[in-house]
Design a protein around this motif. Structure first.
Motif: not given
Length: 465
Positions: A142, A140, A154-155, A157-159, A115, A161-162
């Motif tokens: 962040v 993209e 936000t960063l 949560n994106e990481i 990321w 959730e995997r």
């Protein structure tokens, strides 16, 4: 297992600031100085019900091939190999640099998801600040602000959730020991010898380690946590602001540990600073093991001299076990663990009140406390008041008259009777109250204004009479 997130980037892009934000701590040193973080630094964090492990790394300079920056780059690459996810941090105010492109190429060659976080974006248009970093080809970007917390959730949560939610873990119940000593006595070399890998930078220059590094590992079926610390210099020698913070982190690490391993240099005399570091351990009440390092490099004269110095300058450490080792060659390192386990067990021991009271009576039979004028202190019973270190609370009368020498006599008596090898012990006195003692009635404290009025009324009454 918790997912491991590695923070990677050039020096001074805000990795340690983001580390502190993700761990909700101040565990990583932060200052406006490039190259401050040098070793991998682990911390725990949680977002909602999802815990994670985050790794702070030193500034990544992939183009160097020697010196401390090369060692830092090796540590960063090891962190990348260990991680489940990588956060590549760039500086939104500096913009895209050639080093950022080199690091991005290195990260793309690996198999870990990356990321891209554009830091220091507070007060800036997010679309504008991230636009030039699309060139790196890492998806993209962040926009975040590690110092203000903007975009960090936000960063995360994106990481996360995997990754699936891990099973709940029990709190660790194992020895946590800290490696302490003067600079350049071989602390980091000892850490690497214990772990069997180059886990921290061992460089032939004082002050290489600046932060306190926590590492969990397993040995002979037992779990341990080892803490590598910065060397503690004499106060007059500590002029750099960063080094002052390193000393503070060392003292905090001592307080956080169960056992301290004090490392001495066999090729040098025992200095006042060695004794001062040992006093830090005693003030914190931590169990202690002493490792005299570089034994293979010492001459026979130096070996004899350091043994005389230990007997003369470190006589107050008679409760600790001493080991003569070579961290570089790995000789004697394994023997440290038996002493660490013994010291940890002694520090965490729990003694029933009847046994403590009987031990107190035996100590009194051998030697009564001295008279204080016409009064002799009376000690009636004892109970345990805490662990790490063990605390013995003694109840009785006139205990404020017990001299320091008798205090030490009681501490050594309890250590000897209960075989508490490796840990200091503290004795506290608590004066017993006499239930038949008549206490004077408390006098009411009047408001000064009320007292003045009251005196005025009395004066008026006397005048009328």
């Amino acid at each position: 297992m918790k997912p491991t997130i590695a923070l990677v980037g050039r020096p001074n892009v805000g990795k340690s600031t983001l580390f502190n934000r993700l761990t909700k701590s101040r565990d990583a040193l932060v200052a406006d100085q490039p190259g401050l973080t040098r070793d991998r630094h682990y911390g725990h964090g949680r977002v909602g019900d999802k815990p994670y492990l985050v790794v702070d790394t030193g500034g990544f300079e992939p183009v160097v091939d020697e010196g401390i920056m090369f060692e830092m780059a090796k540590q960063t690459l090891q962190a990348v190999d260990e991680a489940d996810a990588i956060v590549f941090i760039v500086d939104g105010r500096t913009g895209l640099t050639p080093h950022d492109k080199i690091i991005a190429n290195r990260l793309r060659q690996g198999s870990r998801p990356v990321w891209l976080a554009v830091n220091k974006a507070e007060g800036m248009n997010r679309a504008v600040v991230t636009s030039e970093f699309f060139e790196l080809g890492l998806g993209e970007p962040v926009a975040i602000s590690a110092s203000h917390g903007e975009g960090v959730r936000t960063l995360l949560n994106e990481i996360l959730e995997r990754f699936p939610e891990p099973e709940p873990e029990e709190d660790p119940d194992h020895p946590k020991f800290v490696i302490v000593g003067r600079p350049n006595v071989g602390k980091s070399t000892l850490v690497n010898a214990v772990l069997g890998e180059e886990r921290v930078i061992a460089f032939d220059a004082p002050g290489t380690t600046r932060d306190s590094i926590y590492i969990d590992f397993e040995r002979n079926g037992g779990n341990y946590t080892i803490i590598d610390t910065a060397g503690v210099r004499r106060r007059g020698k500590v002029t750099d602001v960063i080094e002052k913070f390193s000393v503070v982190k060392t003292i905090q690490a001592i307080e956080d540990a169960n056992v301290a391993v004090l490392v001495l240099d066999a090729t040098q005399d025992v200095s006042d600073q060695d004794a001062r570091v040992a006093s830090f351990v005693l003030e914190a009440g931590r169990a202690l093991v002493v490792a005299v390092n570089k034994w293979e490099a010492a001459t026979q004269e130096q070996k004899d001299q350091i043994k005389r110095d230990i007997a003369r300058k470190l006589a107050f450490l008679d409760f600790a076990k001493f080991h003569y080792i070579s961290a570089l060659q790995g000789k004697g390192v394994g023997d440290l663990f038996a002493s660490i386990d013994q010291a940890y067990a002694a520090a965490m021991t729990k003694i029933p009140t009847p046994k403590l009271t009987r031990a107190l009576q035996l100590a009194l039979e051998r030697q009564q406390p001295p008279l204080a004028g016409k009064i002799r202190p009376k000690m009636r019973y004892a109970h345990q008041g805490g662990t790490n270190p063990p605390v013995v609370v003694i109840h009785g009368n006139a205990l404020e008259a017990v001299p320091a020498a008798y205090w030490r006599y009681l501490e050594h008596s309890f250590i000897k009777m209960f075989k508490l090898q490796g840990t200091p012990l503290r004795v506290q006195f608590k004066k017993s109250e006499n239930p038949f003692e008549v206490k004077p009635a408390p006098t009411a404290k009047l408001n000064p204004r009320m007292k003045t009025k009251h005196r005025g009324k009395l004066a008026e009454g006397k005048a009328k009479k």
